[in-house]
Write an enzyme that holds these catalytic residues in place. Structure first.
Site, mmCIF file in Angstrom:
data_model
loop_
_atom_site.group_PDB
_atom_site.id
_atom_site.type_symbol
_atom_site.label_atom_id
_atom_site.label_comp_id
_atom_site.label_asym_id
_atom_site.label_seq_id
_atom_site.Cartn_x
_atom_site.Cartn_y
_atom_site.Cartn_z
ATOM 1 C CG ASP A 275 -1.829 1.064 -9.627
ATOM 2 O OD1 ASP A 275 -2.930 0.521 -9.411
ATOM 3 O OD2 ASP A 275 -0.762 0.432 -9.747
ATOM 4 N N GLY B 104 3.664 -5.472 -9.947
ATOM 5 C CA GLY B 104 4.458 -4.256 -10.141
ATOM 6 C C GLY B 104 5.914 -4.489 -9.817
ATOM 7 C CB SER B 105 7.758 -4.504 -6.577
ATOM 8 O OG SER B 105 6.912 -3.539 -6.056
ATOM 9 C CG MET C 202 -2.583 5.912 -6.210
ATOM 10 S SD MET C 202 -1.102 5.479 -5.299
ATOM 11 C CE MET C 202 -0.893 3.771 -5.821
ATOM 12 C CG PHE D 183 2.393 3.272 -0.513
ATOM 13 C CD1 PHE D 183 3.154 4.403 -0.793
ATOM 14 C CD2 PHE D 183 1.375 3.366 0.435
ATOM 15 C CE1 PHE D 183 2.902 5.612 -0.134
ATOM 16 C CE2 PHE D 183 1.121 4.568 1.092
ATOM 17 C CZ PHE D 183 1.887 5.690 0.808
ATOM 18 N N GLY D 184 3.197 0.544 -4.047
ATOM 19 C CA GLY D 184 3.719 -0.709 -4.563
ATOM 20 C C GLY D 184 4.676 -1.304 -3.538
ATOM 21 N N GLY D 185 5.086 -2.533 -3.779
ATOM 22 C CA GLY D 185 6.138 -3.139 -2.977
ATOM 23 C C GLY D 185 5.752 -3.589 -1.583
ATOM 24 C CG MET E 205 -7.409 -3.331 -3.399
ATOM 25 S SD MET E 205 -6.375 -3.101 -4.870
ATOM 26 C CE MET E 205 -4.784 -2.729 -4.147
ATOM 27 C CG ASP F 283 -3.568 -4.155 -7.687
ATOM 28 O OD1 ASP F 283 -2.338 -4.306 -7.776
ATOM 29 O OD2 ASP F 283 -4.147 -3.065 -7.861
ATOM 30 C CG HIS G 119 -6.629 0.120 -9.181
ATOM 31 N ND1 HIS G 119 -5.679 -0.456 -8.358
ATOM 32 C CD2 HIS G 119 -7.714 0.335 -8.389
ATOM 33 C CE1 HIS G 119 -6.166 -0.548 -7.125
ATOM 34 N NE2 HIS G 119 -7.396 -0.081 -7.120
ATOM 35 C CB SER H 166 1.436 -2.436 -11.410
ATOM 36 O OG SER H 166 1.174 -1.130 -10.951
ATOM 37 C CG MET I 253 -6.445 3.035 -5.648
ATOM 38 S SD MET I 253 -4.735 2.470 -5.592
ATOM 39 C CE MET I 253 -4.350 2.528 -7.331
ATOM 40 C CG HIS J 11 -2.892 -2.616 -12.741
ATOM 41 N ND1 HIS J 11 -4.213 -2.990 -12.626
ATOM 42 C CD2 HIS J 11 -2.573 -1.972 -11.598
ATOM 43 C CE1 HIS J 11 -4.679 -2.579 -11.447
ATOM 44 N NE2 HIS J 11 -3.702 -1.962 -10.808
#
Ligand code: DX5
Ligand code: ZN
Length: 219
Positions: free
Chosen positions: A36, A198-199, A38, A144-146, A138, A176, A67, A9, A69, A34
């Site tokens: 994102d 991602g993270s 938002m 948010f990531g992480g 999801m 995800d 993706h 991501s 959002m 990927h």
């Protein structure tokens, strides 16, 4: 050879070194990018928009998995096709006429994905599963990531896999949020086809090796 895919991501990339991070993914064993998007309305965060995706597309050599959002995603289907999206995923919770949206995504030449928030039941896809190329479950609340992985996800993957089999659909399952080396294998064993990370990838010391490690875990 496994067909399971790893999708880093880009939300977790270093935006001041975006080209470097894209080239890293290009040269790695990753399968998809990927992306994102938002809008600060559907989710309580704003990530990046069209100009950034345009810059990513210029350098990315792998499938671009977008993706969305955002509320009312129908407004931007053609825009994302023009920007190079190969897969376009909308949220179940953001679509009043999901079937129509899916047809519009396919008519624009992309694979059609549907993402489900953690509280959204798999059974709601019963009447539309045959029209969906990818369901994104999801495993965190989007925005948010992480964040940490929600354990109920395993159950949802199994239920979705059963629904896909029962209906004879060709739908793939993507996970995800909070994916790492502790849950990757179990997710694939439960029925997942694509793992977004991602993270776990970009915060690691050696992202290329982390991707390779994830790929090996799911093979
Ligand atoms: C969350 C995004 C995810 C996010 C995953 O709203 O949809 O794609 O980037 O990040 P990690 O792997 O850090 O949970
Ligand atoms: Zn995402």
């Amino acid at each position: 050879m496994s067909t399971k895919r790893i999708a880093p991501s880009i939300l977790a990339a270093d935006f001041a070194n975006l080209q470097r991070d894209i080239e890293m993914v290009n040269a790695s064993e990753a399968d998809w990018f990927h992306i994102d998007i938002m809008d600060g309305v559907f989710v309580p965060n704003i990530s990046f928009g069209m100009p950034v995706l345009k810059a990513i597309s210029k350098h990315a050599t792998k499938t671009i998995d977008v993706h969305l959002m955002i509320v009312d995603p129908d407004r931007y289907i053609q825009t994302f096709a023009d920007l190079g999206a190969d897969v376009l995923t909308v949220h179940y919770e953001a679509c009043t006429h999901l079937h129509r949206t899916l047809q519009a995504i396919k008519a624009a030449g992309m694979k059609a994905g549907v993402a489900l928030n953690p509280h959204t039941n798999i059974s709601l896809l019963e009447d539309v599963i045959q029209d969906i190329d990818l369901v994104c479950i999801m495993s965190v609340n989007p925005g948010f990531g992480g964040q940490s992985f929600i354990e109920n996800t395993y159950d949802k993957v199994k239920k979705l896999k059963a629904l896909i089999t029962e209906k004879g659909a060709a739908t793939e399952i993507e996970i995800d949020g909070g994916v790492n080396d502790k849950n990757a294998k179990a997710l694939v064993d439960a029925g997942a086809d694509v793992l977004v990370a991602g993270s776990f990838v970009f915060r690691s010391e050696n992202p290329t090796a982390t991707i390779q490690n994830l790929k090996q875990l799911v093979s």
